[in-house]
Design a protein around this motif. Structure first.
Motif, PDB file in Angstrom:
ATOM      1  N   VAL A  74       0.887  -1.307  -0.224  1.00 19.67           N
ATOM      2  CA  VAL A  74      -0.064   0.507  -0.102  1.00 19.67           C
ATOM      3  C   VAL A  74       0.637   1.353   0.132  1.00 19.67           C
ATOM      4  N   GLY A  75       0.308   1.994  -1.279  1.00 14.88           N
ATOM      5  CA  GLY A  75       1.284   3.326  -1.121  1.00 14.88           C
ATOM      6  C   GLY A  75       1.154   4.064  -0.194  1.00 14.88           C
ATOM      7  N   LEU A  76       1.327   5.252   0.579  1.00  7.76           N
ATOM      8  CA  LEU A  76       0.897   6.429   1.062  1.00  7.76           C
ATOM      9  C   LEU A  76       1.450   7.361   0.138  1.00  7.76           C
ATOM     10  N   LEU A 124      11.477  13.914  17.384  1.00  3.58           N
ATOM     11  CA  LEU A 124      11.967  12.398  17.271  1.00  3.58           C
ATOM     12  C   LEU A 124      10.820  11.495  16.624  1.00  3.58           C
ATOM     13  N   THR A 125       9.229  12.138  17.204  1.00  3.32           N
ATOM     14  CA  THR A 125       8.739  11.599  16.202  1.00  3.32           C
ATOM     15  C   THR A 125       7.709  11.621  15.315  1.00  3.32           C
ATOM     16  N   ALA A 126       8.576  12.346  14.627  1.00  2.82           N
ATOM     17  CA  ALA A 126       8.642  12.726  13.109  1.00  2.82           C
ATOM     18  C   ALA A 126       9.855  11.895  12.304  1.00  2.82           C
ATOM     19  N   VAL A 127      10.531  12.923  13.208  1.00  4.96           N
ATOM     20  CA  VAL A 127      12.362  11.845  12.199  1.00  4.96           C
ATOM     21  C   VAL A 127      11.225  10.711  12.302  1.00  4.96           C
ATOM     22  N   VAL A 133       8.810   5.175   6.928  1.00 11.04           N
ATOM     23  CA  VAL A 133       7.263   5.168   5.859  1.00 11.04           C
ATOM     24  C   VAL A 133       7.986   5.777   4.931  1.00 11.04           C
ATOM     25  N   ARG A 134       8.543   6.075   4.816  1.00 12.65           N
ATOM     26  CA  ARG A 134       9.415   6.794   3.818  1.00 12.65           C
ATOM     27  C   ARG A 134       9.356   6.158   2.025  1.00 12.65           C
ATOM     28  N   GLU A 175      15.823  16.458  -0.189  1.00 17.74           N
ATOM     29  CA  GLU A 175      15.411  15.058  -0.268  1.00 17.74           C
ATOM     30  C   GLU A 175      14.269  14.511  -0.512  1.00 17.74           C
ATOM     31  N   LEU A 176      13.100  14.657  -0.635  1.00 21.36           N
ATOM     32  CA  LEU A 176      11.412  13.967  -0.627  1.00 21.36           C
ATOM     33  C   LEU A 176      11.705  14.691  -2.632  1.00 21.36           C
ATOM     34  N   ALA A 177      11.695  15.399  -2.483  1.00 21.76           N
ATOM     35  CA  ALA A 177      11.595  17.140  -3.640  1.00 21.76           C
ATOM     36  C   ALA A 177      11.387  16.299  -5.505  1.00 21.76           C
ATOM     37  N   PRO A 178      12.851  15.272  -5.563  1.00 20.73           N
ATOM     38  CA  PRO A 178      13.487  15.193  -6.710  1.00 20.73           C
ATOM     39  C   PRO A 178      12.807  13.880  -6.668  1.00 20.73           C
ATOM     40  N   THR A 179      11.683  12.695  -5.672  1.00 25.77           N
ATOM     41  CA  THR A 179      10.230  12.158  -5.961  1.00 25.77           C
ATOM     42  C   THR A 179       9.522  12.114  -6.420  1.00 25.77           C
TER      43      THR A 179
END
Length: 254
Positions: A74-76, A124-127, A133-134, A175-179
């Motif tokens: 399942v994708g997020l 840390l909850t966010a990190v 799930v990245r 880091e995520l923007a290129p994806t």
């Protein structure tokens, strides 16, 4: 197409309101919290439109299980890091009588405990959750983390943790923007109808916080939920690496 949304700390307040907003749009919503009772209650409040499970968002083992709980393959589409709060009081020690303590060491130990709690709950909850799930984030997905106006004013250990959250988000965005994935922080001001102040809000303090705003009203959880919904929309695809202030125009420094 139905979107899949994961919201941490969604058993009350901002997280629950955000879950309600995405559920109303027909998304498949997963909510988490640290306590079974509150998770069950929140899922029931959402009328069966969300699936809830217990997870301490900062716990590596529990966070590592999150992808599997979403379902195989399942994708997020949306991750909302809403877990957070004021530092918790340290648990009482059951060690019994001991040698005379050093007052200076005790004071420093209390400071360490406070900062550990603030950083764990609000950074840390966010990190940890995002890292866990990245690999499930699909192109066009959005990561939204809940910050605070306290990051720009005298917020103590809580504000410092929220400031660190924004700094981490800038790196995450790059880091995520290129994806094709965006990453932003929502920074609320004073929001009513949450458990944030733990019953300590006074009428005088409430009046002062409202007076700071331009629109002369307190914020509502729905204000933050709508901002999150926008940041996860097609219209916000070029908005990333930002901190979006939702505070009615309240001054961010004083």
């Amino acid at each position: 197409m139905t979107r899949t949304v994961l919201i941490t700390g969604a058993t009350s307040g901002l997280g629950l309101a955000t879950a309600e907003r995405f559920a109303a749009d027909g998304a498949t919503v997963f909510i988490t919290g640290r306590h079974e009772e509150s998770v069950t209650k929140a899922a029931a409040q959402l009328g069966g439109r969300a699936r809830g499970f217990v997870c301490d968002a900062a716990d590596p083992q529990q966070a590592a299980a999150l992808p599997g709980r979403l379902g195989a393959g399942v994708g997020l589409d949306v991750l909302v890091n809403a877990a957070g709060g004021l530092p918790e009081a340290p648990a009482a020690s059951g060690a019994g009588p001991a040698a005379a303590s050093d007052p200076d060491a005790d004071r420093l130990a209390a400071i360490v405990a406070e900062w550990d709690s603030s950083l764990r709950q609000n950074l840390l909850t966010a990190v940890v959750t995002t890292t866990a799930v990245r690999h499930r984030l699909v192109p066009g997905a959005a990561v939204i983390s809940i910050g605070s106006i306290g990051a720009e004013r005298r917020g103590g250990s809580y504000g410092a943790a929220k400031a660190a959250l924004a700094a981490w988000n800038a790196t995450l965005s790059a880091e995520l923007a290129p994806t094709g994935v965006t990453a932003n922080v929502i920074s609320p001001g004073y929001i009513e109808n949450t458990n944030f102040f733990r019953g300590a809000m006074t009428p005088e303090r409430r009046a002062a916080l409202i007076a700071e705003t331009h629109d002369k009203r307190p914020g509502a959880p729905e204000d933050v939920a709508e901002a999150a919904f926008f940041l996860a929309s097609a219209g916000a695809r070029h908005v990333t690496g930002q901190t979006i202030h939702v505070n009615g125009g309240a001054y961010t420094t004083r």
